[in-house]
Design a protein around this motif. Structure first.
Motif, PDB file in Angstrom:
ATOM      1  N   LEU A  55      32.498  40.744  10.014  1.00 50.13           N
ATOM      2  CA  LEU A  55      31.612  39.639   9.624  1.00 50.13           C
ATOM      3  C   LEU A  55      30.583  39.293  10.694  1.00 50.13           C
ATOM      4  O   LEU A  55      29.847  38.316  10.542  1.00 50.13           O
ATOM      5  CB  LEU A  55      32.451  38.398   9.310  1.00 50.13           C
ATOM      6  CG  LEU A  55      33.543  38.566   8.248  1.00 50.13           C
ATOM      7  CD1 LEU A  55      34.300  37.256   8.052  1.00 50.13           C
ATOM      8  CD2 LEU A  55      32.960  39.037   6.925  1.00 50.13           C
ATOM      9  N   ARG A  56      30.519  40.065  11.762  1.00 45.81           N
ATOM     10  CA  ARG A  56      29.569  39.772  12.833  1.00 45.81           C
ATOM     11  C   ARG A  56      28.137  39.750  12.339  1.00 45.81           C
ATOM     12  O   ARG A  56      27.301  38.992  12.837  1.00 45.81           O
ATOM     13  CB  ARG A  56      29.699  40.816  13.948  1.00 45.81           C
ATOM     14  CG  ARG A  56      30.949  40.690  14.785  1.00 45.81           C
ATOM     15  CD  ARG A  56      30.881  39.484  15.684  1.00 45.81           C
ATOM     16  NE  ARG A  56      32.040  39.404  16.557  1.00 45.81           N
ATOM     17  CZ  ARG A  56      32.287  38.383  17.353  1.00 45.81           C
ATOM     18  NH1 ARG A  56      31.447  37.351  17.377  1.00 45.81           N
ATOM     19  NH2 ARG A  56      33.351  38.359  18.119  1.00 45.81           N
ATOM     20  N   GLN A  57      27.840  40.571  11.364  1.00 40.57           N
ATOM     21  CA  GLN A  57      26.455  40.677  10.886  1.00 40.57           C
ATOM     22  C   GLN A  57      25.960  39.387  10.240  1.00 40.57           C
ATOM     23  O   GLN A  57      24.751  39.172  10.103  1.00 40.57           O
ATOM     24  CB  GLN A  57      26.374  41.809   9.859  1.00 40.57           C
ATOM     25  CG  GLN A  57      27.312  41.615   8.671  1.00 40.57           C
ATOM     26  CD  GLN A  57      27.247  42.744   7.686  1.00 40.57           C
ATOM     27  OE1 GLN A  57      26.150  43.172   7.314  1.00 40.57           O
ATOM     28  NE2 GLN A  57      28.396  43.242   7.247  1.00 40.57           N
ATOM     29  N   PHE A  58      26.903  38.495   9.853  1.00 38.76           N
ATOM     30  CA  PHE A  58      26.510  37.258   9.169  1.00 38.76           C
ATOM     31  C   PHE A  58      26.267  36.095  10.136  1.00 38.76           C
ATOM     32  O   PHE A  58      25.910  35.012   9.687  1.00 38.76           O
ATOM     33  CB  PHE A  58      27.590  36.851   8.163  1.00 38.76           C
ATOM     34  CG  PHE A  58      27.811  37.861   7.071  1.00 38.76           C
ATOM     35  CD1 PHE A  58      26.904  37.983   6.039  1.00 38.76           C
ATOM     36  CD2 PHE A  58      28.914  38.701   7.099  1.00 38.76           C
ATOM     37  CE1 PHE A  58      27.102  38.917   5.027  1.00 38.76           C
ATOM     38  CE2 PHE A  58      29.120  39.637   6.111  1.00 38.76           C
ATOM     39  CZ  PHE A  58      28.210  39.756   5.068  1.00 38.76           C
ATOM     40  N   GLU A  59      26.459  36.313  11.426  1.00 37.15           N
ATOM     41  CA  GLU A  59      26.303  35.205  12.375  1.00 37.15           C
ATOM     42  C   GLU A  59      24.901  34.599  12.360  1.00 37.15           C
ATOM     43  O   GLU A  59      24.769  33.366  12.337  1.00 37.15           O
ATOM     44  CB  GLU A  59      26.664  35.660  13.794  1.00 37.15           C
ATOM     45  CG  GLU A  59      26.540  34.541  14.816  1.00 37.15           C
ATOM     46  CD  GLU A  59      27.035  34.940  16.202  1.00 37.15           C
ATOM     47  OE1 GLU A  59      26.527  34.372  17.200  1.00 37.15           O
ATOM     48  OE2 GLU A  59      27.917  35.808  16.288  1.00 37.15           O
ATOM     49  N   PRO A  60      23.819  35.399  12.381  1.00 38.16           N
ATOM     50  CA  PRO A  60      22.477  34.764  12.339  1.00 38.16           C
ATOM     51  C   PRO A  60      22.268  33.900  11.095  1.00 38.16           C
ATOM     52  O   PRO A  60      21.707  32.800  11.190  1.00 38.16           O
ATOM     53  CB  PRO A  60      21.528  35.972  12.351  1.00 38.16           C
ATOM     54  CG  PRO A  60      22.313  37.070  13.001  1.00 38.16           C
ATOM     55  CD  PRO A  60      23.716  36.861  12.538  1.00 38.16           C
ATOM     56  N   ALA A  61      22.721  34.375   9.935  1.00 37.88           N
ATOM     57  CA  ALA A  61      22.543  33.586   8.708  1.00 37.88           C
ATOM     58  C   ALA A  61      23.388  32.321   8.749  1.00 37.88           C
ATOM     59  O   ALA A  61      22.934  31.244   8.322  1.00 37.88           O
ATOM     60  CB  ALA A  61      22.919  34.429   7.496  1.00 37.88           C
ATOM     61  N   LEU A  62      24.605  32.422   9.283  1.00 36.34           N
ATOM     62  CA  LEU A  62      25.451  31.239   9.407  1.00 36.34           C
ATOM     63  C   LEU A  62      24.850  30.237  10.382  1.00 36.34           C
ATOM     64  O   LEU A  62      24.872  29.022  10.149  1.00 36.34           O
ATOM     65  CB  LEU A  62      26.850  31.645   9.868  1.00 36.34           C
ATOM     66  CG  LEU A  62      27.705  32.417   8.863  1.00 36.34           C
ATOM     67  CD1 LEU A  62      28.973  32.952   9.541  1.00 36.34           C
ATOM     68  CD2 LEU A  62      28.064  31.543   7.676  1.00 36.34           C
ATOM     69  N   ARG A  63      24.305  30.737  11.466  1.00 39.00           N
ATOM     70  CA  ARG A  63      23.678  29.856  12.463  1.00 39.00           C
ATOM     71  C   ARG A  63      22.487  29.114  11.856  1.00 39.00           C
ATOM     72  O   ARG A  63      22.302  27.916  12.089  1.00 39.00           O
ATOM     73  CB  ARG A  63      23.242  30.674  13.676  1.00 39.00           C
ATOM     74  CG  ARG A  63      22.710  29.856  14.836  1.00 39.00           C
ATOM     75  CD  ARG A  63      22.359  30.768  16.006  1.00 39.00           C
ATOM     76  NE  ARG A  63      23.535  31.436  16.538  1.00 39.00           N
ATOM     77  CZ  ARG A  63      24.347  30.904  17.446  1.00 39.00           C
ATOM     78  NH1 ARG A  63      24.082  29.686  17.918  1.00 39.00           N
ATOM     79  NH2 ARG A  63      25.385  31.570  17.885  1.00 39.00           N
ATOM     80  N   GLU A  64      21.690  29.813  11.072  1.00 40.73           N
ATOM     81  CA  GLU A  64      20.532  29.172  10.435  1.00 40.73           C
ATOM     82  C   GLU A  64      20.973  28.130   9.411  1.00 40.73           C
ATOM     83  O   GLU A  64      20.386  27.039   9.326  1.00 40.73           O
ATOM     84  CB  GLU A  64      19.674  30.239   9.751  1.00 40.73           C
ATOM     85  CG  GLU A  64      18.415  29.688   9.093  1.00 40.73           C
ATOM     86  CD  GLU A  64      17.572  30.764   8.453  1.00 40.73           C
ATOM     87  OE1 GLU A  64      16.538  30.426   7.846  1.00 40.73           O
ATOM     88  OE2 GLU A  64      17.955  31.955   8.557  1.00 40.73           O
ATOM     89  N   LEU A  65      22.026  28.444   8.653  1.00 35.97           N
ATOM     90  CA  LEU A  65      22.521  27.508   7.639  1.00 35.97           C
ATOM     91  C   LEU A  65      23.035  26.225   8.278  1.00 35.97           C
ATOM     92  O   LEU A  65      22.671  25.114   7.850  1.00 35.97           O
ATOM     93  CB  LEU A  65      23.632  28.171   6.823  1.00 35.97           C
ATOM     94  CG  LEU A  65      24.341  27.274   5.796  1.00 35.97           C
ATOM     95  CD1 LEU A  65      23.365  26.836   4.712  1.00 35.97           C
ATOM     96  CD2 LEU A  65      25.533  28.003   5.192  1.00 35.97           C
ATOM     97  N   LEU A  66      23.847  26.349   9.311  1.00 32.48           N
ATOM     98  CA  LEU A  66      24.399  25.169   9.976  1.00 32.48           C
ATOM     99  C   LEU A  66      23.310  24.374  10.679  1.00 32.48           C
ATOM    100  O   LEU A  66      23.306  23.139  10.659  1.00 32.48           O
ATOM    101  CB  LEU A  66      25.476  25.589  10.974  1.00 32.48           C
ATOM    102  CG  LEU A  66      26.750  26.206  10.370  1.00 32.48           C
ATOM    103  CD1 LEU A  66      27.652  26.748  11.464  1.00 32.48           C
ATOM    104  CD2 LEU A  66      27.497  25.193   9.526  1.00 32.48           C
ATOM    105  N   GLY A  67      22.381  25.078  11.313  1.00 31.57           N
ATOM    106  CA  GLY A  67      21.304  24.392  12.020  1.00 31.57           C
ATOM    107  C   GLY A  67      20.378  23.614  11.106  1.00 31.57           C
ATOM    108  O   GLY A  67      19.735  22.656  11.538  1.00 31.57           O
TER     109      GLY A  67
END
Length: 305
Positions: A55-67
């Motif tokens: 799931l490492r590839q989803f970190e940028p999208a998760l970071r943008e969603l939370l931010g």
């Protein structure tokens, strides 16, 4: 807008069954994706991710969603992928066994002393193959949106509790300020009378019972200087002004944590000044009670976004 706390927790799971031949449906493995988010107070938005390799590839999208939804707080995101079946043992397909056998023969041809694969090794490799073969593109972000929604709800509920507590403390501080106001004129009048009596006694010992005009003026001057020193009217006015602004911000809601923190510092300064000017035990008690309430408010304001 509601008041949001920076403290919250939310989690969710999503299960997906792997495809299997019809005759083996009862032993069909199930993979569960788990996601949890913890949040505590922080001066800024601090995001930390604990994700498995799949799931490492989803970190940028998760970071943008939370931010996009969170402005402050130390937020930790944890994800897990677990595969299970009715037998709790992953299936080693013939294709995988052929690959492992060929790899083992090739390795032992060059390294004859290499240990052969054990059953446990095969099971572990079969589980790893099942985990890596799953495409989570359609599952991770919807699950993350669900968890984020629950986290915001939790932070809102905690924020509402903090807002109620702060408004209660504001009401108590107003009550204390109302008690302090009438004490000052009473203290000034008592001190003025005391000054005049002392000067009369002093003049009576030296020149009889007659009090010269200059001595009387001096006594009144001393009484006036004392009144200025103990006058807390300005402090009470500023304190009430800060309380008005605090109440307005809490009812307005939104991102108010830093402004509340500044106003709490100002409240503490006014309560301290009132204590330093205190000339009566009653006023000292009021100042101490105010500082206790302000300190309690300071601790809770640290948790507001």
């Amino acid at each position: 807008m509601p008041v949001y706390s920076m403290t919250g927790y939310a989690s969710a799971q999503h299960s997906t069954a792997h495809s299997a031949p019809e005759g083996e449906a009862r032993n069909q493995p199930v993979t569960q994706l788990g996601l949890e988010v913890r949040s505590v107070n922080s001066r800024f938005l601090d995001l930390t991710f604990r994700l498995p390799e799949d799931l490492r590839q989803f970190e940028p999208a998760l970071r943008e969603l939370l931010g996009s939804k969170l402005k402050r707080g130390k937020v930790e995101v944890r994800a897990s992928v677990e595969t299970s079946s009715t037998s709790s043992i992953p299936e080693a397909t013939p294709k995988l066994l052929q690959k492992l056998n060929a790899a083992q023969d090739n390795i032992r041809a060059w390294l004859p002393s290499a240990s052969p694969l054990s059953v446990a090794d095969v099971i572990r490799l079969a589980a790893a193959e099942q985990g890596t073969s799953r495409d989570w593109s359609a599952d991770v972000m919807p699950l993350a949106e669900k968890v984020l929604k629950e986290l915001l709800s939790a932070r809102q509920r905690e924020g509402a509790r903090l807002a109620t507590m702060l408004l209660g403390h504001i009401a108590q501080l107003r009550s204390l300020a109302e008690q302090a106001g009438p004490l000052v004129p009473k203290l000034v009048e008592q001190q003025r009378t005391r000054f005049m009596e002392r000067w009369k006694e002093a003049m009576a010992l030296t020149e009889g019972s007659t009090l010269p005009e200059t001595a009387q003026d001096r006594a009144l001057t001393e009484a006036t200087a004392f009144a200025i020193r103990i006058d807390v009217a300005e402090e009470i006015t500023r304190l009430n002004s800060h309380l008005d602004e605090l109440e307005r911000l809490i009812k307005k809601g939104g991102e108010i944590g830093k402004r509340l923190d500044f106003l709490i510092q100002e409240l503490h300064r006014e309560a301290n000044t009132m204590g330093s000017k205190s000339a009566a035990l009653e006023l000292t008690h009021i100042s101490v009670d105010m500082k206790v309430l302000v300190e309690q408010m300071r601790e809770q304001v640290q948790n507001i976004e």
